[in-house]
Design a protein around this motif. Sequence first.
Motif, PDB file in Angstrom:
ATOM      1  N   THR A  17       1.166  -1.243   0.088  1.00 12.43           N
ATOM      2  CA  THR A  17       0.050   0.148  -0.150  1.00 12.43           C
ATOM      3  C   THR A  17       0.825   1.195   0.250  1.00 12.43           C
ATOM      4  O   THR A  17       0.823   2.330  -0.281  1.00 12.43           O
ATOM      5  N   GLU A  22      -1.526   4.785  -1.865  1.00 14.07           N
ATOM      6  CA  GLU A  22      -2.740   4.736  -1.761  1.00 14.07           C
ATOM      7  C   GLU A  22      -3.211   4.759   0.204  1.00 14.07           C
ATOM      8  O   GLU A  22      -2.884   3.821   0.932  1.00 14.07           O
ATOM      9  N   ARG A  23      -3.494   5.540   0.287  1.00 14.11           N
ATOM     10  CA  ARG A  23      -3.685   6.229   1.210  1.00 14.11           C
ATOM     11  C   ARG A  23      -4.948   5.708   2.488  1.00 14.11           C
ATOM     12  O   ARG A  23      -4.236   5.557   3.528  1.00 14.11           O
ATOM     13  N   ARG A  25      -5.866   2.614   1.803  1.00 16.39           N
ATOM     14  CA  ARG A  25      -5.545   1.365   1.884  1.00 16.39           C
ATOM     15  C   ARG A  25      -3.870   1.367   3.269  1.00 16.39           C
ATOM     16  O   ARG A  25      -3.991  -0.001   3.466  1.00 16.39           O
ATOM     17  N   TRP A  84      -0.474  10.239   0.238  1.00  8.59           N
ATOM     18  CA  TRP A  84      -1.099   9.364   1.439  1.00  8.59           C
ATOM     19  C   TRP A  84      -0.338   9.404   2.830  1.00  8.59           C
ATOM     20  O   TRP A  84      -1.343   8.563   3.428  1.00  8.59           O
TER      21      TRP A  84
END
Lengths: 148, 63
Positions: A17, A22-23, A25, A84
């Motif tokens: 992640t 992906e923040r 996630r 992120w």
Amino acid sequence: VKISNEVEPVVREAFATSVAGERDRFTTALESVAALGEDRAREALELALSVSSSALLTVHRGARPGDEQLARLAGELADDAEDWSDDITPANAAMFLYALADGRAPAAETGLLAELAFGGGGWLLSSFLPGDAKWTAFLDQILDSLES
Amino acid sequence: MSAETIGVASAATSGVWGVVSSVVHLPPGAVGAGAGAIGVLGTVQAIKAWAQTRRYGRKKGEQ
């Protein structure tokens, strides 16, 4: 070092992640670390630090990076994580990388430490590869070395 | 994955590091910085609090 079959996939997902940037996630992945329970969560965090430290040393041929290199890398890590991550700031990234380079545990509150270990670790695993190499292969190598 | 199948090269953006050996370098000690890095208690609680903050509240500079 024996790496738990329960811990390893959670650690892998957390690094993934980070690599993906992906923040939400990433947040979920670290919640999964917490869901392992106290002992396993600590094991996962320590494994992430070990992987991060090994990645830093490996991309620098086994030698400690110089202070100027570490400062520059900290800036790059913070820039790359800006979208992120809330707390991978230049100062925190520098604290993290200097500690790894010196073989010390980063002096940070545990939540921040997890963000740095998994977020910074994913960055170290994926940012210095030749075009056709995969970060997961680099991670495999490090995990194999830690277990051997 | 053999040690020969992956190389590590410089970051395109930085040029800080050159192409390096494919050999993994482990930090000093059994697991380097990871060993004993975490306090005895509170990992779960700390990570949950961190996640809660990211999802619902306090941004940097607040609180």
